[in-house]
Design a protein around this motif. Structure first.
Motif, PDB file in Angstrom:
ATOM      1  N   LEU A  30      44.089  53.665  35.329  1.00 61.37           N
ATOM      2  CA  LEU A  30      42.285  53.801  36.605  1.00 61.37           C
ATOM      3  C   LEU A  30      43.063  53.184  37.471  1.00 61.37           C
ATOM      4  O   LEU A  30      43.740  52.697  38.318  1.00 61.37           O
ATOM      5  CB  LEU A  30      42.066  52.039  35.772  1.00 61.37           C
ATOM      6  CG  LEU A  30      41.499  52.301  33.986  1.00 61.37           C
ATOM      7  CD1 LEU A  30      41.596  51.064  33.258  1.00 61.37           C
ATOM      8  CD2 LEU A  30      40.271  53.113  33.581  1.00 61.37           C
ATOM      9  N   PRO A  31      41.474  53.327  38.438  1.00 59.78           N
ATOM     10  CA  PRO A  31      41.814  53.143  39.877  1.00 59.78           C
ATOM     11  C   PRO A  31      41.750  52.133  40.888  1.00 59.78           C
ATOM     12  O   PRO A  31      41.286  51.894  41.453  1.00 59.78           O
ATOM     13  CB  PRO A  31      40.101  54.352  40.797  1.00 59.78           C
ATOM     14  CG  PRO A  31      39.304  54.064  39.483  1.00 59.78           C
ATOM     15  CD  PRO A  31      40.600  54.062  38.212  1.00 59.78           C
ATOM     16  N   VAL A  32      42.225  51.384  39.568  1.00 56.59           N
ATOM     17  CA  VAL A  32      41.919  49.457  40.452  1.00 56.59           C
ATOM     18  C   VAL A  32      43.223  48.891  40.732  1.00 56.59           C
ATOM     19  O   VAL A  32      43.982  48.512  39.715  1.00 56.59           O
ATOM     20  CB  VAL A  32      40.164  48.722  39.623  1.00 56.59           C
ATOM     21  CG1 VAL A  32      39.387  49.584  39.612  1.00 56.59           C
ATOM     22  CG2 VAL A  32      41.081  48.975  38.292  1.00 56.59           C
ATOM     23  N   VAL A  33      42.726  47.957  40.993  1.00 57.44           N
ATOM     24  CA  VAL A  33      44.169  46.396  41.624  1.00 57.44           C
ATOM     25  C   VAL A  33      43.229  45.606  41.425  1.00 57.44           C
ATOM     26  O   VAL A  33      42.354  45.143  41.829  1.00 57.44           O
ATOM     27  CB  VAL A  33      45.286  46.526  42.910  1.00 57.44           C
ATOM     28  CG1 VAL A  33      46.058  48.107  42.180  1.00 57.44           C
ATOM     29  CG2 VAL A  33      44.662  46.881  43.564  1.00 57.44           C
ATOM     30  N   SER A  34      43.811  44.459  40.841  1.00 59.92           N
ATOM     31  CA  SER A  34      42.688  43.480  40.256  1.00 59.92           C
ATOM     32  C   SER A  34      43.467  41.687  41.615  1.00 59.92           C
ATOM     33  O   SER A  34      44.627  42.256  41.856  1.00 59.92           O
ATOM     34  CB  SER A  34      42.967  42.702  39.164  1.00 59.92           C
ATOM     35  OG  SER A  34      42.751  43.523  37.972  1.00 59.92           O
ATOM     36  N   VAL A  35      42.372  40.989  41.538  1.00 64.06           N
ATOM     37  CA  VAL A  35      42.621  40.257  42.589  1.00 64.06           C
ATOM     38  C   VAL A  35      41.104  39.295  41.612  1.00 64.06           C
ATOM     39  O   VAL A  35      40.141  39.406  41.392  1.00 64.06           O
ATOM     40  CB  VAL A  35      41.890  40.644  44.395  1.00 64.06           C
ATOM     41  CG1 VAL A  35      41.498  39.422  45.149  1.00 64.06           C
ATOM     42  CG2 VAL A  35      42.231  41.633  44.852  1.00 64.06           C
ATOM     43  N   ILE A  36      41.763  37.827  41.327  1.00 60.54           N
ATOM     44  CA  ILE A  36      41.251  36.453  40.579  1.00 60.54           C
ATOM     45  C   ILE A  36      40.894  35.397  41.589  1.00 60.54           C
ATOM     46  O   ILE A  36      41.674  35.187  42.497  1.00 60.54           O
ATOM     47  CB  ILE A  36      42.156  36.632  39.467  1.00 60.54           C
ATOM     48  CG1 ILE A  36      42.633  37.840  39.107  1.00 60.54           C
ATOM     49  CG2 ILE A  36      41.168  35.471  38.891  1.00 60.54           C
ATOM     50  CD1 ILE A  36      41.868  38.530  37.978  1.00 60.54           C
ATOM     51  N   GLY A  37      39.628  35.078  41.270  1.00 58.62           N
ATOM     52  CA  GLY A  37      39.279  34.509  42.126  1.00 58.62           C
ATOM     53  C   GLY A  37      38.007  33.126  41.066  1.00 58.62           C
ATOM     54  O   GLY A  37      38.074  33.742  40.474  1.00 58.62           O
ATOM     55  N   LEU A  38      37.695  32.519  42.409  1.00 58.48           N
ATOM     56  CA  LEU A  38      37.056  31.402  41.182  1.00 58.48           C
ATOM     57  C   LEU A  38      35.068  31.778  41.480  1.00 58.48           C
ATOM     58  O   LEU A  38      35.077  31.786  43.153  1.00 58.48           O
ATOM     59  CB  LEU A  38      37.020  29.898  41.620  1.00 58.48           C
ATOM     60  CG  LEU A  38      37.907  29.694  41.545  1.00 58.48           C
ATOM     61  CD1 LEU A  38      37.954  28.150  41.943  1.00 58.48           C
ATOM     62  CD2 LEU A  38      38.077  29.502  39.816  1.00 58.48           C
ATOM     63  N   THR A  39      34.552  31.500  40.867  1.00 58.16           N
ATOM     64  CA  THR A  39      32.633  31.826  41.397  1.00 58.16           C
ATOM     65  C   THR A  39      32.433  30.586  40.888  1.00 58.16           C
ATOM     66  O   THR A  39      32.678  29.758  39.772  1.00 58.16           O
ATOM     67  CB  THR A  39      31.985  33.139  40.787  1.00 58.16           C
ATOM     68  OG1 THR A  39      30.366  33.098  41.264  1.00 58.16           O
ATOM     69  CG2 THR A  39      31.888  32.307  39.283  1.00 58.16           C
ATOM     70  N   ASP A  40      30.761  30.306  41.809  1.00 56.55           N
ATOM     71  CA  ASP A  40      30.215  28.530  41.065  1.00 56.55           C
ATOM     72  C   ASP A  40      28.641  29.495  41.340  1.00 56.55           C
ATOM     73  O   ASP A  40      28.048  29.843  42.024  1.00 56.55           O
ATOM     74  CB  ASP A  40      30.986  27.862  42.493  1.00 56.55           C
ATOM     75  CG  ASP A  40      29.551  26.493  41.657  1.00 56.55           C
ATOM     76  OD1 ASP A  40      29.319  26.531  40.508  1.00 56.55           O
ATOM     77  OD2 ASP A  40      29.838  25.601  42.906  1.00 56.55           O
ATOM     78  N   THR A  41      28.547  29.133  39.875  1.00 56.24           N
ATOM     79  CA  THR A  41      26.517  29.930  39.631  1.00 56.24           C
ATOM     80  C   THR A  41      25.370  28.314  40.355  1.00 56.24           C
ATOM     81  O   THR A  41      24.131  28.881  39.928  1.00 56.24           O
ATOM     82  CB  THR A  41      26.102  29.411  38.132  1.00 56.24           C
ATOM     83  OG1 THR A  41      26.423  28.252  37.066  1.00 56.24           O
ATOM     84  CG2 THR A  41      27.320  30.878  37.466  1.00 56.24           C
ATOM     85  N   THR A  42      26.061  26.971  40.591  1.00 56.40           N
ATOM     86  CA  THR A  42      25.193  26.131  41.095  1.00 56.40           C
ATOM     87  C   THR A  42      24.034  26.484  42.051  1.00 56.40           C
ATOM     88  O   THR A  42      22.702  26.203  42.339  1.00 56.40           O
ATOM     89  CB  THR A  42      25.976  24.622  40.806  1.00 56.40           C
ATOM     90  OG1 THR A  42      27.316  24.777  42.122  1.00 56.40           O
ATOM     91  CG2 THR A  42      26.664  24.621  39.739  1.00 56.40           C
ATOM     92  N   ASN A  43      24.510  27.490  42.809  1.00 55.93           N
ATOM     93  CA  ASN A  43      24.229  27.457  44.679  1.00 55.93           C
ATOM     94  C   ASN A  43      23.801  28.579  44.145  1.00 55.93           C
ATOM     95  O   ASN A  43      23.248  29.324  45.419  1.00 55.93           O
ATOM     96  CB  ASN A  43      25.112  26.682  45.259  1.00 55.93           C
ATOM     97  CG  ASN A  43      25.338  25.531  45.469  1.00 55.93           C
ATOM     98  OD1 ASN A  43      24.239  25.182  44.782  1.00 55.93           O
ATOM     99  ND2 ASN A  43      26.220  25.176  46.266  1.00 55.93           N
ATOM    100  N   ALA A  44      23.510  29.451  43.442  1.00 56.66           N
ATOM    101  CA  ALA A  44      23.490  31.204  42.812  1.00 56.66           C
ATOM    102  C   ALA A  44      21.889  31.203  43.343  1.00 56.66           C
ATOM    103  O   ALA A  44      20.716  30.048  42.873  1.00 56.66           O
ATOM    104  CB  ALA A  44      23.781  31.580  41.859  1.00 56.66           C
ATOM    105  N   ALA A  45      21.776  32.562  43.565  1.00 54.78           N
ATOM    106  CA  ALA A  45      20.332  32.271  44.146  1.00 54.78           C
ATOM    107  C   ALA A  45      19.606  32.909  42.801  1.00 54.78           C
ATOM    108  O   ALA A  45      19.918  33.777  41.876  1.00 54.78           O
ATOM    109  CB  ALA A  45      20.421  34.514  45.034  1.00 54.78           C
TER     110      ALA A  45
END
Length: 861
Positions: free
Chosen positions: A210-225
């Protein structure tokens, strides 16, 4: 304890040998039931742990849900835990290979990371939205060398197909257009900067092709549009078949665009959308449990039946002093309860211990042979123990019921005289005159002896029949289960596949000469059409024609055919395998080998089927046509390219060839036949397959070559998982067959040896009237022959019926022809006579030198 039960206990103590044999028989039975249950639970546990390690622990995925919809998901009654993620893509800066194009950003809410396979090699996991960890493959595929503490700046957006306006995921391969044009782009880009705080091992979802390499981070839905979307992975509180319909209905109700399922993990929990597969699993579970219970009942029943025969005089004496039918019957049930109380705990421990030892052997073998990290562990659940104890207790109850009924009907006079098992009427012991003429007096006496002791004779024959049915049924069941598993696995016998770009003979020579490569193949694939007359269609297509599902053109069906041109060396090896002369190709009329039998998954029924692709004969000619559809999708008139003679038809597939579905056919030709067939090499799809001693090292060496547009697919890891499944199934197969065989042998020896012991007085009488040791041995041999023949007459037809039942059960998911395992049948025929003969000779040897007077005086020891 009443007097009848006291007499029962005393009888068990006085007949220690018989009691011990019965206890051992029950222990073996309980151990078998426990081992089968434990093996099933432990095997499923292994599959579950492996799937979670590879794909994460989740059951349902709600895709592109907004924050309001996420709240509804979290509040749903069947949501135990919600894991929110947000995905994005960015261009990989300065890649060292054309096979990797993107950084794949997967951002979790904090608690979600523990449910997905993230293994740190150094550093720590992110603690806020500005921090990320990178897969070790990022540095392996980029000229940029990222370290912990560095900043990573990227334009993160959505990956879209540039022509079809279709969103692409991390599981989509690179979309090529004409030549080396890439038909995809990153849209809705947002420039973001992250701090790298750790490096992780390559995640399970990130494969080399597959043409991807991974980067893992954090997300937060509290301030999402309000219009911002996320993916919601749900760990369900109740996992069952209703989960699929409930999740789809919930998604529709909430307006969530799409829903996906962790199908493999759910299937291991017993939940599947395939009704045929579910029916197959339940049918097979019922059949295998039936086999186990029947074998156990046969083993235990004989022990209790013989015990009742031995106790006949005691029961008669009890009847003479006023014991009722109910008391006599309950004495046998009481004996079963005592035996069960001793045997069931020991049997459960023996079963668990046996499985533990088996797993120790299997785990060491798996780790050494397949380099796998997961191990089989003995899993004991309360429900499993309840099932094992319940089935064992039910087995003992069934086994004691008939002997108990018999005990209740023994009259005082018959029991004291010991005439209840002996039939002395002329009709009962009548034998054919041909028996004496063909086999002699000893054979006639042996046959009369069997008829005189009809109940013991039938008990022994029943034991032999059950043993035959058990062995053949289990052999057929396990071998076909293994075949069914193999049908679901792809038969890729190479390690690495290269495709795309401008691969040619020069590239092939370069890759073939890499240090670790042991075998290499080069194939060019071209697509054509052929028109097949209705009488040349397989049954599956003719049925669709009759139902009006497919339409004929002038009584012919348009086939989509693939022409595979192989390099000369591999083609010669393939023709030798098929049985065709390679030198007969390349003549005036082009010739091709046709693959006419394939395995495929039926899209309508969901079954795995075997079918012919075409009905034809060697020597017939196929007319190859160009495509009838233009690049713009419009219908055009197909042109005749060439006529090809069928050199042979075969079900053997060469390396690198993916077989067609019904309505398609594959033709194998040598490489130099492309010109004769009207193909230009540049317009074909080239594929190189490599077998290597070290697939991972070879993949790294190929990446260093960095040939433009070439994609790499590492088959080695995929095949490892398949081989592991088949290996574990083989261990289950032969282990279960061995267990059944041992139980069958123990059953036969137990029944025959006890029967011989109970006939001491009869044998002493024959010796007292002048039967010589030689004649005595001859009589025993003929008795063994009669036992074996009678058992086979009944056992083989019943076994065939059981095989057909299992074939029908498997046929709900897997479609292939019924085949009698003649090798196993022949083995059973030989072994049954060997076992019966050995058991008879062993038993006779123990009583042969007994004193005639003492044997005539004995009652029933």
């Amino acid at each position: 304890m009443n007097i009848v039960n006291k007499v029962t206990v005393r009888h068990l103590k006085e007949n220690k040998r018989r009691s011990l044999v019965t206890i051992i028989g029950v222990i073996i039975s309980v151990a078998m039931i426990t081992a089968v249950a434990t093996l099933g639970v432990s095997f499923l546990d292994l599959l579950i742990r492996e799937d979670i390690d590879r794909n994460g622990e989740w059951h349902v995925e709600y895709q592109e849900a907004n924050t309001q919809q996420l709240q509804a998901i979290e509040q749903d009654a069947n949501t135990e835990q919600l894991i929110v993620t947000k995905d994005g893509f960015a261009d990989l800066e300065n890649p060292t290979t054309d096979s990797k194009h993107y950084l794949y950003f997967r951002q979790f809410e904090a608690q979600g990371m523990e449910h997905f396979p993230l293994a740190l090699t150094e550093g720590r996991l992110p603690e806020n939205a500005n921090e990320v960890v990178i897969s070790e493959t990022v540095n392996n595929n980029s000229e940029e060398a990222y370290e912990i503490g560095d900043s990573l700046t990227a334009g993160v957006g959505e990956r879209m197909h540039s022509l079809e306006d279709r969103k692409l995921s991390e599981f989509d391969s690179l979309q090529f257009g004409e030549g080396d044009t890439i038909n995809e782009e990153i849209v809705n880009v947002t420039e973001q900067t992250f701090d790298i705080v750790g490096i992780i091992e390559q995640p399970g979802w990130e494969t080399s092709w597959l043409p991807v390499v991974s980067v893992i981070g954090l997300t937060d839905t509290t301030n999402a549009a309000a219009d911002e979307t996320f993916n919601g992975y749900v760990v369900a509180s109740k996992v069952n078949t209703d989960l699929f319909d409930d999740a789809k209905a919930f998604a529709k109700e909430q307006g969530i665009p799409s829903v996906d399922f962790n199908s493999d993990l759910l299937r291991y929990y017993g939940a599947t959308q395939n009704n045929n597969l579910r029916a197959t699993l339940f049918s097979l579970a019922g059949i295998i449990m039936g086999i186990v219970v029947i074998g156990s009942v046969a083993l235990i029943y004989n022990a209790f039946a013989i015990s009742v025969s031995e106790r006949a005089r005691h029961l008669g004496m009890l009847a003479s002093v006023g014991a009722t039918k109910r008391q006599k019957r309950n004495s046998v049930f009481f004996e079963g309860a005592i035996i069960g109380a001793i045997s069931i705990p020991l049997g459960i421990l023996a079963g668990l211990g046996g499985i533990w030892l088996t797993f120790q052997f299997i785990n060491a073998f798996l780790q050494d042979a397949l380099n796998v990290e997961q191990q089989l562990e003995v899993v004991v659940t309360p429900m499993m123990l309840v099932v094992a104890i319940g089935v064992s207790a039910l087995t003992i109850l069934i086994s004691t019921y008939m002997p108990a009924q018999k005990a209740s009907k023994i009259s005082a006079i018959d029991a004291i005289r010991q005439t209840q098992d002996i039939k002395l009427t002329g009709k009962a012991v009548k034998t054919s005159k041909w028996v004496r003429k063909l086999f002699g007096l000893e054979a006639e006496i042996g046959l009369k002896n069997l008829k005189r002791n009809r109940k013991r004779y039938l008990a022994t024959v029943f034991s032999l029949v059950i043993s035959i049915v058990l062995f053949l049924s289990v052999t057929y069941f396990t071998n076909n289960l293994k075949t069914s598993l193999e049908m679901t696995q792809s038969d890729l016998q190479y390690d690495i596949q290269l495709y795309g770009g401008e691969l040619d003979e020069e590239s092939f020579a370069q890759y073939e000469n890499l240090p670790e490569v042991t075998e290499a193949g080069f194939i060019r694939q071209a697509q054509v059409e052929i028109m097949v007359a209705q009488d040349g269609l397989p049954d599956v297509l003719n049925e669709q024609v009759e139902r009006g599902e497919i339409l004929l053109e002038d009584d012919k069906l348009r086939y989509y055919a693939s022409v595979y041109a192989m390099d000369q060396e591999n083609f010669e090896q393939y023709t030798e395998q098929v049985g065709v002369d390679a030198s007969s190709f390349g003549q005036e009329i082009p010739r091709a080998i046709v693959i006419d039998e394939v395995v495929y998954q039926n899209g309508i029924t969901g079954t795995i089927d075997e079918t012919k692709t075409i009905k034809a004969e060697a020597g017939e000619t196929l007319e190859l046509l160009s495509s009838s559809i233009s690049e713009n999708g419009q219908d055009i008139e197909a042109e005749v390219l060439a006529n090809v003679e069928i050199a042979a038809l075969t079900d053997q597939v060469p390396t690198g060839v993916s077989t067609a579905y019904p309505g398609g056919v594959d033709l194998i030709v040598p490489m130099d036949a492309l010109d004769e067939l009207g193909f230009i090499a540049e317009e074909t799809s080239p594929v190189i397959t490599l077998s290597t001693n070290d697939p991972m090292k070879t993949e790294a060496e190929i990446l260093e070559v960095n040939e433009a547009g070439v994609s790499i697919m590492n088959i080695f890891q995929q095949r490892q998982q398949q081989e592991q499944m088949i290996l574990l199934m083989s261990v289950f197969t032969y282990g279960f067959i061995t267990l059944i065989s041992l139980i069958s042998v123990a059953n036969i020896f137990n029944t025959i040896s006890t029967s011989i012991q109970l006939r001491k007085r009869e044998f002493a009488m024959l010796r007292s009237v002048g039967m010589t040791p030689k004649g005595f041995d001859k009589m025993i041999r003929y008795e063994s022959l009669f036992y074996g023949v009678k058992a086979l007459v009944y056992g083989l037809p019943i076994s065939f019926a059981a095989m057909l039942a299992m074939h029908f059960a498997l046929g709900q998911t897997f479609s292939y022809g019924f085949a009698v395992p003649w090798g196993s049948v022949a083995f059973v025929i030989v072994v049954i006579f060997l076992i019966v003969g050995a058991a008879m000779l062993y038993s006779i040897a123990k009583i042969k030198n007994d004193n005639i007077i003492e044997s005539l005086k004995q009652e029933n020891a």
